[in-house]
Design an enzyme around this catalytic site. Structure first.
Site, PDB file in Angstrom:
ATOM      1  N   LYS A  13       0.833  -1.219   0.000  1.00 50.94           N
ATOM      2  CA  LYS A  13       0.000   0.000   0.000  1.00 50.94           C
ATOM      3  C   LYS A  13       0.863   1.263   0.000  1.00 50.94           C
ATOM      4  O   LYS A  13       0.606   2.203  -0.729  1.00 50.94           O
ATOM      5  CB  LYS A  13      -0.910   0.057   1.241  1.00 50.94           C
ATOM      6  CG  LYS A  13      -1.832  -1.126   1.400  1.00 50.94           C
ATOM      7  CD  LYS A  13      -2.706  -0.983   2.641  1.00 50.94           C
ATOM      8  CE  LYS A  13      -1.931  -0.924   3.945  1.00 50.94           C
ATOM      9  NZ  LYS A  13      -1.278  -2.186   4.329  1.00 50.94           N
ATOM     10  N   ARG A  88      -9.209   1.450   8.592  1.00 54.68           N
ATOM     11  CA  ARG A  88      -8.756   0.114   8.973  1.00 54.68           C
ATOM     12  C   ARG A  88      -9.908  -0.729   9.514  1.00 54.68           C
ATOM     13  O   ARG A  88      -9.745  -1.909   9.791  1.00 54.68           O
ATOM     14  CB  ARG A  88      -7.758   0.226  10.116  1.00 54.68           C
ATOM     15  CG  ARG A  88      -6.261   0.335   9.831  1.00 54.68           C
ATOM     16  CD  ARG A  88      -5.685  -0.783   9.047  1.00 54.68           C
ATOM     17  NE  ARG A  88      -4.317  -1.128   9.384  1.00 54.68           N
ATOM     18  CZ  ARG A  88      -3.225  -0.503   8.970  1.00 54.68           C
ATOM     19  NH1 ARG A  88      -3.309   0.566   8.224  1.00 54.68           N
ATOM     20  NH2 ARG A  88      -2.041  -0.950   9.311  1.00 54.68           N
ATOM     21  N   ARG A 128      11.876  -6.753   5.705  1.00 59.05           N
ATOM     22  CA  ARG A 128      11.967  -5.333   6.043  1.00 59.05           C
ATOM     23  C   ARG A 128      12.419  -5.151   7.493  1.00 59.05           C
ATOM     24  O   ARG A 128      13.158  -4.224   7.813  1.00 59.05           O
ATOM     25  CB  ARG A 128      10.621  -4.639   5.819  1.00 59.05           C
ATOM     26  CG  ARG A 128      10.711  -3.132   6.062  1.00 59.05           C
ATOM     27  CD  ARG A 128       9.448  -2.408   5.682  1.00 59.05           C
ATOM     28  NE  ARG A 128       8.329  -2.845   6.494  1.00 59.05           N
ATOM     29  CZ  ARG A 128       7.083  -2.415   6.341  1.00 59.05           C
ATOM     30  NH1 ARG A 128       6.803  -1.556   5.378  1.00 59.05           N
ATOM     31  NH2 ARG A 128       6.133  -2.843   7.125  1.00 59.05           N
ATOM     32  N   ARG A 134      12.240  -2.027  11.699  1.00 60.42           N
ATOM     33  CA  ARG A 134      10.942  -1.551  12.190  1.00 60.42           C
ATOM     34  C   ARG A 134      10.464  -2.485  13.297  1.00 60.42           C
ATOM     35  O   ARG A 134      10.421  -3.700  13.116  1.00 60.42           O
ATOM     36  CB  ARG A 134       9.935  -1.513  11.023  1.00 60.42           C
ATOM     37  CG  ARG A 134       9.107  -0.253  11.025  1.00 60.42           C
ATOM     38  CD  ARG A 134       8.202  -0.192   9.822  1.00 60.42           C
ATOM     39  NE  ARG A 134       6.883  -0.745  10.089  1.00 60.42           N
ATOM     40  CZ  ARG A 134       5.840  -0.578   9.285  1.00 60.42           C
ATOM     41  NH1 ARG A 134       5.990   0.099   8.163  1.00 60.42           N
ATOM     42  NH2 ARG A 134       4.680  -1.100   9.586  1.00 60.42           N
ATOM     43  N   ARG A 145      -0.789  -8.816  13.196  1.00 57.08           N
ATOM     44  CA  ARG A 145      -1.261  -7.821  12.222  1.00 57.08           C
ATOM     45  C   ARG A 145      -2.108  -8.496  11.142  1.00 57.08           C
ATOM     46  O   ARG A 145      -3.104  -7.936  10.693  1.00 57.08           O
ATOM     47  CB  ARG A 145      -0.057  -7.090  11.606  1.00 57.08           C
ATOM     48  CG  ARG A 145       0.562  -6.089  12.585  1.00 57.08           C
ATOM     49  CD  ARG A 145       1.998  -5.766  12.253  1.00 57.08           C
ATOM     50  NE  ARG A 145       2.165  -5.032  11.023  1.00 57.08           N
ATOM     51  CZ  ARG A 145       3.337  -4.890  10.406  1.00 57.08           C
ATOM     52  NH1 ARG A 145       4.438  -5.438  10.924  1.00 57.08           N
ATOM     53  NH2 ARG A 145       3.419  -4.190   9.299  1.00 57.08           N
TER      54      ARG A 145
HETATM   55  P1  B4P Z   1       3.465  -1.940   2.638  1.00 61.71           P
HETATM   56  O1  B4P Z   1       2.297  -2.750   2.266  1.00 61.71           O
HETATM   57  O2  B4P Z   1       3.527  -0.616   2.050  1.00 61.71           O
HETATM   58  O3  B4P Z   1       3.435  -2.054   4.170  1.00 61.71           O
HETATM   59  P2  B4P Z   1       2.984  -1.041   5.228  1.00 61.71           P
HETATM   60  O4  B4P Z   1       2.666   0.299   4.665  1.00 61.71           O
HETATM   61  O5  B4P Z   1       4.039  -1.116   6.230  1.00 61.71           O
HETATM   62  O6  B4P Z   1       1.621  -1.628   5.753  1.00 61.71           O
HETATM   63  P3  B4P Z   1       1.201  -1.986   7.201  1.00 61.71           P
HETATM   64  O7  B4P Z   1      -0.258  -2.230   7.022  1.00 61.71           O
HETATM   65  O8  B4P Z   1       1.946  -3.111   7.771  1.00 61.71           O
HETATM   66  O9  B4P Z   1       1.637  -0.787   8.138  1.00 61.71           O
HETATM   67  P4  B4P Z   1       1.072   0.645   8.483  1.00 61.71           P
HETATM   68  O10 B4P Z   1       2.235   1.533   8.413  1.00 61.71           O
HETATM   69  O11 B4P Z   1      -0.129   1.030   7.671  1.00 61.71           O
HETATM   70  O12 B4P Z   1       4.899  -2.579   2.237  1.00 61.71           O
HETATM   71  C1  B4P Z   1       5.517  -3.639   2.874  1.00 61.71           C
HETATM   72  C2  B4P Z   1       6.885  -4.045   2.323  1.00 61.71           C
HETATM   73  O13 B4P Z   1       6.748  -4.743   1.105  1.00 61.71           O
HETATM   74  C3  B4P Z   1       7.877  -2.931   2.067  1.00 61.71           C
HETATM   75  O14 B4P Z   1       9.114  -3.295   2.640  1.00 61.71           O
HETATM   76  C4  B4P Z   1       8.001  -2.851   0.558  1.00 61.71           C
HETATM   77  O15 B4P Z   1       9.286  -2.476   0.122  1.00 61.71           O
HETATM   78  C5  B4P Z   1       7.697  -4.279   0.149  1.00 61.71           C
HETATM   79  N1  B4P Z   1       7.075  -4.362  -1.169  1.00 61.71           N
HETATM   80  C6  B4P Z   1       6.136  -3.533  -1.674  1.00 61.71           C
HETATM   81  N2  B4P Z   1       5.780  -3.936  -2.914  1.00 61.71           N
HETATM   82  C7  B4P Z   1       6.508  -5.063  -3.194  1.00 61.71           C
HETATM   83  C8  B4P Z   1       6.589  -5.960  -4.318  1.00 61.71           C
HETATM   84  N3  B4P Z   1       5.826  -5.788  -5.409  1.00 61.71           N
HETATM   85  N4  B4P Z   1       7.432  -7.000  -4.247  1.00 61.71           N
HETATM   86  C9  B4P Z   1       8.206  -7.192  -3.149  1.00 61.71           C
HETATM   87  N5  B4P Z   1       8.198  -6.381  -2.064  1.00 61.71           N
HETATM   88  C10 B4P Z   1       7.352  -5.328  -2.074  1.00 61.71           C
HETATM   89  O16 B4P Z   1       0.580   0.441   9.987  1.00 61.71           O
HETATM   90  C11 B4P Z   1       1.462   0.117  11.034  1.00 61.71           C
HETATM   91  C12 B4P Z   1       0.707   0.095  12.361  1.00 61.71           C
HETATM   92  O17 B4P Z   1       0.178   1.424  12.659  1.00 61.71           O
HETATM   93  C13 B4P Z   1      -0.529  -0.811  12.430  1.00 61.71           C
HETATM   94  O18 B4P Z   1      -0.191  -2.163  12.763  1.00 61.71           O
HETATM   95  C14 B4P Z   1      -1.376  -0.101  13.534  1.00 61.71           C
HETATM   96  O19 B4P Z   1      -0.912  -0.414  14.816  1.00 61.71           O
HETATM   97  C15 B4P Z   1      -1.112   1.372  13.286  1.00 61.71           C
HETATM   98  N6  B4P Z   1      -2.112   1.995  12.386  1.00 61.71           N
HETATM   99  C16 B4P Z   1      -1.880   2.547  11.154  1.00 61.71           C
HETATM  100  N7  B4P Z   1      -3.029   3.023  10.615  1.00 61.71           N
HETATM  101  C17 B4P Z   1      -4.003   2.792  11.544  1.00 61.71           C
HETATM  102  C18 B4P Z   1      -5.427   3.044  11.560  1.00 61.71           C
HETATM  103  N8  B4P Z   1      -6.042   3.633  10.544  1.00 61.71           N
HETATM  104  N9  B4P Z   1      -6.117   2.663  12.673  1.00 61.71           N
HETATM  105  C19 B4P Z   1      -5.508   2.085  13.714  1.00 61.71           C
HETATM  106  N10 B4P Z   1      -4.190   1.806  13.754  1.00 61.71           N
HETATM  107  C20 B4P Z   1      -3.432   2.149  12.670  1.00 61.71           C
END
Ligand code: B4P
Length: 195
Positions: A13, A88, A128, A134, A145
């Site tokens: 995402k 979410r 990652r 992280r 998660r």
């Molecule tokens: P992403 O999918 O971008 O992962 P993310 O943004 O970290 O999503 P996540 O849902 O885990 O975390 P968020 O920050 O929203 O990418 C993941 C990895 O994959 C990267 O290393 C990337 O390089 C790699 N990748 C991407 N595309 C690829 C491909 N095609 N091939 C190979 N590799 C690839 O949330 C973190 C925490 O914050 C949550 O657990 C929660 O506690 C809190 N939070 C955030 N939003 C919230 C909300 N709205 N409500 C409540 N809590 C919230």
């Protein structure tokens, strides 16, 4: 365009949201990025959010809603935006709808759903964790998660499918190829159907 990025943790995402923001020239807001910045800066928001994030749980709705409310009020979001990591759960989705209505903005136009299988998600997040350190990218937290995603976030697909907004894209393979698939899918969705 008013785009919601939806997918399991690690589905890309953040990666695709950044590329789409550049492609369409609209701002992207990530609640995960905003929360991590708050934790790093030691703000009151960060202090409240840290334990939930480290456990792989959702942070309380009222904390993340404040982030999004502020972002959507900014002048640069008036003509379109991408939200990554929000909503979410269904309660957050309802708040997003009413925030937009309250601001006199049109509703969400697309929900980009990145479909990636669980083995690949675990592989990406653990990689990652090693590369970037992280704190929530470890085995136990990643499993939590994924469970939280299934229970709380996946139901949003039904919430938005009823409005015909869900664009499901295979999120595996080359990053640029995935972006091209999303752009092509949204172009088709934006094309008016001839009367
Ligand atoms: P992403 O999918 O971008 O992962 P993310 O943004 O970290 O999503 P996540 O849902 O885990 O975390 P968020 O920050 O929203 O990418 C993941 C990895 O994959 C990267 O290393 C990337 O390089 C790699 N990748 C991407 N595309 C690829 C491909 N095609 N091939 C190979 N590799 C690839 O949330 C973190 C925490 O914050 C949550 O657990 C929660 O506690 C809190 N939070 C955030 N939003 C919230 C909300 N709205 N409500 C409540 N809590 C919230």
């Amino acid at each position: 365009m008013r785009i919601v990025m939806l997918g399991a943790p690690g589905s890309g995402k953040g990666t695709q949201g950044d590329l789409l923001a550049r492609h369409y020239g609209i701002p992207k807001s990530s609640t995960g990025d905003a929360l991590r910045a708050a934790v790093k800066a030691g703000t009151p928001l960060g202090l409240k959010a840290k334990a939930a994030m480290d456990a792989g749980q959702l942070v309380a709705d009222e904390l993340v809603i404040g982030i999004i409310r502020e972002r959507l009020q900014a002048p640069d979001a008036r003509d379109g935006f991408i939200v990554d990591g929000f909503p979410r759960n269904v309660a957050q989705a309802e708040v997003l709808d009413s925030l937009l209505a309250g601001l006199g903005q049109p509703p969400i136009t697309h929900v980009v759903h990145l479909a990636v299988d669980e083995a690949e998600i675990v592989r990406r997040l653990l990689a990652r964790g090693v590369a970037e350190g992280r704190s929530d990218d470890n085995e136990a937290t990643v499993q939590n998660r994924i469970a939280v995603y299934r229970a709380e976030t996946q139901p949003l697909l039904d919430y938005y499918a009823g409005r015909g907004l869900v664009r499901t894209i295979a999120g595996v393979g080359d990053v640029a190829a995935i972006q091209a698939r999303i752009v092509a899918t949204l172009a088709v969705a934006e094309t008016p159907v001839a009367a």
